[in-house]
Design a protein around this motif. Sequence first.
Motif, PDB file in Angstrom:
ATOM      1  N   MET A  70       0.831  -1.202   0.000  1.00 43.48           N
ATOM      2  CA  MET A  70       0.000   0.000   0.000  1.00 43.48           C
ATOM      3  C   MET A  70       0.865   1.251   0.000  1.00 43.48           C
ATOM      4  O   MET A  70       0.548   2.241  -0.684  1.00 43.48           O
ATOM      5  CB  MET A  70      -0.928  -0.007   1.217  1.00 43.48           C
ATOM      6  CG  MET A  70      -2.009  -1.075   1.148  1.00 43.48           C
ATOM      7  SD  MET A  70      -2.951  -1.251   2.684  1.00 43.48           S
ATOM      8  CE  MET A  70      -3.825   0.317   2.722  1.00 43.48           C
ATOM      9  N   CYS A  74       0.131   3.639  -3.080  1.00 43.88           N
ATOM     10  CA  CYS A  74      -0.817   4.720  -2.790  1.00 43.88           C
ATOM     11  C   CYS A  74      -0.295   6.080  -3.230  1.00 43.88           C
ATOM     12  O   CYS A  74       0.907   6.278  -3.424  1.00 43.88           O
ATOM     13  CB  CYS A  74      -1.139   4.749  -1.290  1.00 43.88           C
ATOM     14  SG  CYS A  74       0.193   5.387  -0.252  1.00 43.88           S
ATOM     15  N   ARG A  78      -2.008   9.663   0.810  1.00 46.18           N
ATOM     16  CA  ARG A  78      -2.431   8.557   1.678  1.00 46.18           C
ATOM     17  C   ARG A  78      -1.284   7.993   2.520  1.00 46.18           C
ATOM     18  O   ARG A  78      -1.502   7.055   3.298  1.00 46.18           O
ATOM     19  CB  ARG A  78      -3.037   7.419   0.842  1.00 46.18           C
ATOM     20  CG  ARG A  78      -4.176   7.832  -0.062  1.00 46.18           C
ATOM     21  CD  ARG A  78      -5.347   8.384   0.710  1.00 46.18           C
ATOM     22  NE  ARG A  78      -6.393   8.885  -0.183  1.00 46.18           N
ATOM     23  CZ  ARG A  78      -7.348   9.693   0.188  1.00 46.18           C
ATOM     24  NH1 ARG A  78      -7.414  10.121   1.440  1.00 46.18           N
ATOM     25  NH2 ARG A  78      -8.250  10.109  -0.675  1.00 46.18           N
ATOM     26  N   ASP A  79      -0.070   8.504   2.368  1.00 43.19           N
ATOM     27  CA  ASP A  79       1.077   7.972   3.108  1.00 43.19           C
ATOM     28  C   ASP A  79       0.861   8.002   4.615  1.00 43.19           C
ATOM     29  O   ASP A  79       1.167   7.033   5.323  1.00 43.19           O
ATOM     30  CB  ASP A  79       2.350   8.766   2.758  1.00 43.19           C
ATOM     31  CG  ASP A  79       2.847   8.435   1.359  1.00 43.19           C
ATOM     32  OD1 ASP A  79       2.419   7.396   0.814  1.00 43.19           O
ATOM     33  OD2 ASP A  79       3.645   9.218   0.813  1.00 43.19           O
ATOM     34  N   VAL A  82      -1.592   5.264   5.784  1.00 42.01           N
ATOM     35  CA  VAL A  82      -0.977   3.933   5.790  1.00 42.01           C
ATOM     36  C   VAL A  82      -0.010   3.804   6.967  1.00 42.01           C
ATOM     37  O   VAL A  82       0.048   2.752   7.621  1.00 42.01           O
ATOM     38  CB  VAL A  82      -0.253   3.665   4.457  1.00 42.01           C
ATOM     39  CG1 VAL A  82       0.484   2.335   4.501  1.00 42.01           C
ATOM     40  CG2 VAL A  82      -1.242   3.678   3.294  1.00 42.01           C
ATOM     41  N   VAL A 101      -8.617   2.267   3.975  1.00 38.17           N
ATOM     42  CA  VAL A 101      -7.625   2.990   3.171  1.00 38.17           C
ATOM     43  C   VAL A 101      -7.610   2.475   1.739  1.00 38.17           C
ATOM     44  O   VAL A 101      -7.433   3.245   0.786  1.00 38.17           O
ATOM     45  CB  VAL A 101      -6.225   2.891   3.822  1.00 38.17           C
ATOM     46  CG1 VAL A 101      -5.180   3.571   2.943  1.00 38.17           C
ATOM     47  CG2 VAL A 101      -6.232   3.518   5.206  1.00 38.17           C
ATOM     48  N   LEU A 102      -7.799   1.158   1.558  1.00 31.22           N
ATOM     49  CA  LEU A 102      -7.854   0.613   0.200  1.00 31.22           C
ATOM     50  C   LEU A 102      -9.024   1.218  -0.580  1.00 31.22           C
ATOM     51  O   LEU A 102      -8.921   1.463  -1.785  1.00 31.22           O
ATOM     52  CB  LEU A 102      -7.998  -0.907   0.250  1.00 31.22           C
ATOM     53  CG  LEU A 102      -6.730  -1.699   0.577  1.00 31.22           C
ATOM     54  CD1 LEU A 102      -7.051  -3.182   0.725  1.00 31.22           C
ATOM     55  CD2 LEU A 102      -5.656  -1.497  -0.489  1.00 31.22           C
ATOM     56  N   MET A 105      -7.887   4.541  -1.699  1.00 30.92           N
ATOM     57  CA  MET A 105      -6.930   4.393  -2.797  1.00 30.92           C
ATOM     58  C   MET A 105      -7.644   4.068  -4.104  1.00 30.92           C
ATOM     59  O   MET A 105      -7.245   4.532  -5.179  1.00 30.92           O
ATOM     60  CB  MET A 105      -5.908   3.306  -2.456  1.00 30.92           C
ATOM     61  CG  MET A 105      -4.941   3.693  -1.349  1.00 30.92           C
ATOM     62  SD  MET A 105      -3.912   2.299  -0.798  1.00 30.92           S
ATOM     63  CE  MET A 105      -3.082   1.861  -2.326  1.00 30.92           C
ATOM     64  N   ASP A 108      -9.014   7.202  -5.405  1.00 33.53           N
ATOM     65  CA  ASP A 108      -7.916   8.002  -5.968  1.00 33.53           C
ATOM     66  C   ASP A 108      -7.610   7.557  -7.385  1.00 33.53           C
ATOM     67  O   ASP A 108      -7.416   8.383  -8.291  1.00 33.53           O
ATOM     68  CB  ASP A 108      -6.654   7.865  -5.103  1.00 33.53           C
ATOM     69  CG  ASP A 108      -6.813   8.507  -3.735  1.00 33.53           C
ATOM     70  OD1 ASP A 108      -7.693   9.373  -3.585  1.00 33.53           O
ATOM     71  OD2 ASP A 108      -6.050   8.150  -2.816  1.00 33.53           O
TER      72      ASP A 108
END
Length: 408
Positions: A70, A74, A78-79, A82, A101-102, A105, A108
């Motif tokens: 990820m 990503c 989004r860092d 994660v 979070v997925l 992503m 995104d």
Amino acid sequence: MYNAFWDHLKEQLLSTPPNFTCALELLREVKENRLKNEIEEALDMDLLKQEAEHGALDVPHLSNYILNLMTLLCAPVRDEAVKKLESIKDPVQLLRGIFHVLGLMKMDMVNYTIQSLRPYLQEHSTQYERAKFQELLDKQPNLLDHTTKWLTKAAEDLITPYLSSPDLLSSSSSMACSFPNGEANDSDLPSPTMVLYQGYLNLLLWDPENEEFPETLLMDRIRLQEMGSHLHQLTILASVLVVARSFSGKVLFSSPEFVDKLKCITKALTEEFNSRPEDAMLSVSEQVSQEIHHGLKDMGLTALSSENTTSLMGQLQNITKKENCVRSIIDQQIRLFLKCCLVRGMQHSLLHFPGSLILIEGELVELGWKFFNLMRHNQQVFSPYYAEILKNIIPPAQARETEVKPSW
């Protein structure tokens, strides 16, 4: 669409200097395909099932592997999300966080894909719509009759004032955004582009009973009716706010909370303005006068006298009349802003937003963008047809241009 992309890539690579934007995107996709193979090997479901049956499934190791992937895939935005997942020890909460979070992503990637394809989609849409309309026109030669009538009326709206008063073009504020420096001379007649923009504005005031709607805009008729209704609502809203401000002073209206409250009240009470204008404005006048009274009192300011309150309510109720001075001026200013959006483009119009409409800036800008985008697309699709029609309405020798040119 597929061929258009590769033709575009060829043009980029053969340009001077070469443009490698699309080539880099292809390399990125190659990299992602390689990663896909690695992921399928690392997350072999049959193997993982066997490990689970023998109690040898290493959940922490798999979680770390997924989080590392990820981080690699990503977007930079989004860092941080994660990274926060790495500190979660509870496996259920960790899985829940990973799927959240997925999901982000995935959105995104969808947004990025749409943004990347937008130029191709717009170009394809323009060509497709024009080709389909031409097919219909070949079968029905009179298909543009209503469009011709609509543009003729728009030309008359601009030319008639000119003929009755030649100085009007150079002196009227309503024509200020028609010309580069807000100027015109006696030899100037409205250009084909200005006639088209006048026609677009007329659509916002279209009589619903009039079935002779331009054929080139039939697909957009409902949206234009909604915009016309919104324009009318904004005219009433701005008129109410202007009258209320004239009685309560700048101090009270310097409070965004107070202004927003008046907006909410007015919008709610004028929902049935078209069917019961007098009743609606009676309710508005009563509620607004009460809010002003309480607002002035809360700020320690002098409350409105009974005479001023009566005058305020009377002026608010008078907004029901189309010839009301405040309402007429507000309506003209809103339509002038929308016209400038077409003539000058949105960015220029936003930089020079009229101060008299500042109380409805958010709402009017939203309407301006919708109107601008819809009309821009229509002009891109049907400009060849409009240009041909307008040649017969405005002789090229008299017009300042012979083509319908977008100003954006």
